[in-house]
Design a protein around this motif. Structure first.
Motif, PDB file in Angstrom:
ATOM      1  N   ARG A 131      36.939 113.939  46.465  1.00 36.87           N
ATOM      2  CA  ARG A 131      35.829 113.862  45.564  1.00 36.87           C
ATOM      3  C   ARG A 131      34.658 113.570  46.474  1.00 36.87           C
ATOM      4  O   ARG A 131      34.379 113.374  47.673  1.00 36.87           O
ATOM      5  CB  ARG A 131      35.747 112.259  45.070  1.00 36.87           C
ATOM      6  CG  ARG A 131      36.896 112.330  43.923  1.00 36.87           C
ATOM      7  CD  ARG A 131      36.969 110.846  43.547  1.00 36.87           C
ATOM      8  NE  ARG A 131      37.794 110.801  42.309  1.00 36.87           N
ATOM      9  CZ  ARG A 131      38.052 109.554  41.950  1.00 36.87           C
ATOM     10  NH1 ARG A 131      37.473 108.554  42.111  1.00 36.87           N
ATOM     11  NH2 ARG A 131      39.144 109.494  40.904  1.00 36.87           N
ATOM     12  N   LEU A 132      33.381 113.984  45.854  1.00 41.97           N
ATOM     13  CA  LEU A 132      32.044 113.684  46.493  1.00 41.97           C
ATOM     14  C   LEU A 132      31.485 112.575  45.701  1.00 41.97           C
ATOM     15  O   LEU A 132      31.468 112.392  44.576  1.00 41.97           O
ATOM     16  CB  LEU A 132      31.181 114.905  46.459  1.00 41.97           C
ATOM     17  CG  LEU A 132      31.537 116.285  47.203  1.00 41.97           C
ATOM     18  CD1 LEU A 132      30.671 117.415  46.913  1.00 41.97           C
ATOM     19  CD2 LEU A 132      31.631 115.596  48.675  1.00 41.97           C
ATOM     20  N   ASP A 133      30.655 111.717  46.455  1.00 39.31           N
ATOM     21  CA  ASP A 133      30.059 110.656  45.718  1.00 39.31           C
ATOM     22  C   ASP A 133      28.924 111.175  44.597  1.00 39.31           C
ATOM     23  O   ASP A 133      28.552 112.272  44.701  1.00 39.31           O
ATOM     24  CB  ASP A 133      29.246 109.940  46.857  1.00 39.31           C
ATOM     25  CG  ASP A 133      29.947 108.893  47.820  1.00 39.31           C
ATOM     26  OD1 ASP A 133      31.104 108.956  47.391  1.00 39.31           O
ATOM     27  OD2 ASP A 133      29.520 108.831  48.814  1.00 39.31           O
ATOM     28  N   THR A 162      26.007 112.944  46.355  1.00 42.11           N
ATOM     29  CA  THR A 162      26.283 113.796  47.300  1.00 42.11           C
ATOM     30  C   THR A 162      26.094 115.190  46.460  1.00 42.11           C
ATOM     31  O   THR A 162      26.782 115.451  45.487  1.00 42.11           O
ATOM     32  CB  THR A 162      27.772 113.578  48.027  1.00 42.11           C
ATOM     33  OG1 THR A 162      27.692 112.364  48.621  1.00 42.11           O
ATOM     34  CG2 THR A 162      28.078 114.750  49.363  1.00 42.11           C
ATOM     35  N   TYR A 211      29.668 118.674  56.890  1.00 45.30           N
ATOM     36  CA  TYR A 211      28.626 117.990  55.919  1.00 45.30           C
ATOM     37  C   TYR A 211      27.231 118.037  56.683  1.00 45.30           C
ATOM     38  O   TYR A 211      27.287 117.920  58.050  1.00 45.30           O
ATOM     39  CB  TYR A 211      28.901 116.400  55.723  1.00 45.30           C
ATOM     40  CG  TYR A 211      30.039 116.222  55.067  1.00 45.30           C
ATOM     41  CD1 TYR A 211      29.867 115.900  53.758  1.00 45.30           C
ATOM     42  CD2 TYR A 211      31.223 116.072  55.694  1.00 45.30           C
ATOM     43  CE1 TYR A 211      30.973 115.608  52.833  1.00 45.30           C
ATOM     44  CE2 TYR A 211      32.372 115.706  54.884  1.00 45.30           C
ATOM     45  CZ  TYR A 211      32.247 115.615  53.523  1.00 45.30           C
ATOM     46  OH  TYR A 211      33.508 115.306  52.661  1.00 45.30           O
ATOM     47  N   LEU A 219      22.946 113.613  51.778  1.00 42.78           N
ATOM     48  CA  LEU A 219      24.419 114.196  52.314  1.00 42.78           C
ATOM     49  C   LEU A 219      24.798 115.213  51.314  1.00 42.78           C
ATOM     50  O   LEU A 219      24.841 115.429  50.115  1.00 42.78           O
ATOM     51  CB  LEU A 219      25.358 113.151  52.037  1.00 42.78           C
ATOM     52  CG  LEU A 219      26.780 113.348  52.648  1.00 42.78           C
ATOM     53  CD1 LEU A 219      26.618 113.421  54.126  1.00 42.78           C
ATOM     54  CD2 LEU A 219      27.738 112.256  52.314  1.00 42.78           C
ATOM     55  N   HIS A 277      33.961 107.352  50.794  1.00 43.63           N
ATOM     56  CA  HIS A 277      32.543 107.020  51.702  1.00 43.63           C
ATOM     57  C   HIS A 277      32.762 107.250  53.285  1.00 43.63           C
ATOM     58  O   HIS A 277      31.931 106.686  54.021  1.00 43.63           O
ATOM     59  CB  HIS A 277      32.292 105.636  51.499  1.00 43.63           C
ATOM     60  CG  HIS A 277      31.462 105.351  49.973  1.00 43.63           C
ATOM     61  ND1 HIS A 277      30.951 106.252  49.464  1.00 43.63           N
ATOM     62  CD2 HIS A 277      31.570 104.048  49.187  1.00 43.63           C
ATOM     63  CE1 HIS A 277      30.626 105.787  47.813  1.00 43.63           C
ATOM     64  NE2 HIS A 277      31.179 104.320  47.968  1.00 43.63           N
ATOM     65  N   GLN A 278      33.319 108.341  53.243  1.00 38.10           N
ATOM     66  CA  GLN A 278      33.862 108.368  54.989  1.00 38.10           C
ATOM     67  C   GLN A 278      32.557 108.594  55.984  1.00 38.10           C
ATOM     68  O   GLN A 278      32.136 107.962  57.001  1.00 38.10           O
ATOM     69  CB  GLN A 278      34.642 109.369  55.386  1.00 38.10           C
ATOM     70  CG  GLN A 278      34.951 109.897  56.721  1.00 38.10           C
ATOM     71  CD  GLN A 278      36.040 109.651  57.083  1.00 38.10           C
ATOM     72  OE1 GLN A 278      37.121 109.409  56.324  1.00 38.10           O
ATOM     73  NE2 GLN A 278      36.388 109.817  58.402  1.00 38.10           N
ATOM     74  N   ILE A 279      31.761 109.418  55.573  1.00 35.50           N
ATOM     75  CA  ILE A 279      30.557 109.827  56.172  1.00 35.50           C
ATOM     76  C   ILE A 279      29.230 108.922  56.413  1.00 35.50           C
ATOM     77  O   ILE A 279      28.684 108.422  57.328  1.00 35.50           O
ATOM     78  CB  ILE A 279      29.902 111.186  55.743  1.00 35.50           C
ATOM     79  CG1 ILE A 279      30.857 112.214  55.929  1.00 35.50           C
ATOM     80  CG2 ILE A 279      28.759 111.637  56.739  1.00 35.50           C
ATOM     81  CD1 ILE A 279      31.451 112.664  57.098  1.00 35.50           C
ATOM     82  N   LYS A 280      29.127 108.303  55.183  1.00 37.39           N
ATOM     83  CA  LYS A 280      28.377 107.278  55.008  1.00 37.39           C
ATOM     84  C   LYS A 280      28.623 106.325  55.916  1.00 37.39           C
ATOM     85  O   LYS A 280      27.861 105.362  56.491  1.00 37.39           O
ATOM     86  CB  LYS A 280      27.927 106.790  53.576  1.00 37.39           C
ATOM     87  CG  LYS A 280      27.242 107.960  52.879  1.00 37.39           C
ATOM     88  CD  LYS A 280      27.322 107.460  51.180  1.00 37.39           C
ATOM     89  CE  LYS A 280      26.702 108.657  50.364  1.00 37.39           C
ATOM     90  NZ  LYS A 280      26.782 108.305  48.927  1.00 37.39           N
TER      91      LYS A 280
HETATM   92  N1  URA Z   1      31.643 111.156  52.796  1.00 39.21           N
HETATM   93  C1  URA Z   1      30.877 110.105  52.201  1.00 39.21           C
HETATM   94  O1  URA Z   1      30.464 109.065  52.649  1.00 39.21           O
HETATM   95  N2  URA Z   1      30.417 110.536  50.812  1.00 39.21           N
HETATM   96  C2  URA Z   1      30.784 111.927  50.095  1.00 39.21           C
HETATM   97  O2  URA Z   1      30.438 112.235  49.030  1.00 39.21           O
HETATM   98  C3  URA Z   1      31.733 112.524  51.288  1.00 39.21           C
HETATM   99  C4  URA Z   1      32.060 112.152  52.170  1.00 39.21           C
END
Ligand code: URA
Length: 241
Positions: A99-101, A104, A131, A203, A187-190
């Protein structure tokens, strides 16, 4: 429309020849009626049963969408918010692959092929997701080193990420940066940027494996091409069997 014996064979339960024998033996029903005639034409909307077991005949479909902000990447929502399926009306029951947020944007793959989905999202297969993030403040070298080593997020330690193309906007006091990860936790990247003191302001997923949104405007989608599906299978160990 396809021949009944071919549809049975394609579902993987019998060879074409064995499927013919099942039909002649009266063990196959179409829409509840026994069909003994070889070569009967059926389409994917019809219910086919072999010994009363329902055959999965839905065509496997694979889509790429350039997801806009303001859409959930779930298939339905209790609060009636817009979902990506509002943009992609298809008759098959498709699900997003990773999924994407809500806010995002970028590459979102959707399919009804469960094996394909598992192969692409399971962390052990290590399919890359890239990303582009706009983050608050100046990202220092030693901070991006933390991401490259694998930053601790409290409940788990993120796998080492690749970080590159770091550009600081001194007027707006934020940093544009590209990051490549092989995991896809919530929420990995955040969370990774938050953990080093730089909240994510924007993002976009630029790439999933080999797939980018080149040529697609936000909100647009297209079917994945056969060679793209093949490449994605090959990227996961699962597909290299
Ligand atoms: N990481 C995030 O925090 N949000 C996303 O939508 C995808 C990856």
């Amino acid at each position: 429309m396809e021949r009944l014996q071919k549809v049975i064979a394609k579902a993987g339960i019998a060879s074409r020849r064995a499927a013919e024998e099942l039909i002649v033996a009266g063990r196959v029903k179409v829409d509840g009626e026994v069909v003994k005639t070889l070569g009967t034409l059926v389409d994917s909307s019809q219910l086919i049963q072999v010994d009363d077991t329902v055959l999965k005949t839905e065509e496997l479909v694979y889509y790429l969408m350039n997801k806009p902000s303001g859409y959930l990447s779930t298939t339905s929502d209790d609060l009636n918010r817009r979902t990506v399926l509002d943009l992609l009306p298809v008759k098959e029951r498709i699900y997003p692959i990773g999924r994407l947020d809500y806010d995002t944007t970028g590459v979102l793959l959707l399919t009804n092929d469960g094996d394909f989905m598992n192969a692409l999202i399971h962390p052990k297969f290590k399919v890359e997701k890239e990303y582009h993030a706009k983050i608050q403040g100046l990202l220092r070298k030693e901070e991006s080193l933390l991401l490259k080593k694998g930053v601790d997020l409290g409940d788990f330690k993120a796998q080492p990420a690749r970080v590159y193309d770091v550009r600081y906007d001194d007027k707006k006091e934020n940093t544009h940066v590209n990051i490549v990860v092989t995991e896809g936790k919530y929420h990995q990247i955040k969370r990774m940027f938050e953990a080093i003191g730089h909240p994510v302001l924007k993002l976009r997923r630029e790439r999933f494996g080999t797939i980018t949104c080149e040529g697609l405007k936000q909100g647009e989608f297209r079917r994945l091409r056969p060679h793209e599906i093949k490449q994605l299978w090959q990227l996961s160990e699962f597909g290299k069997v």
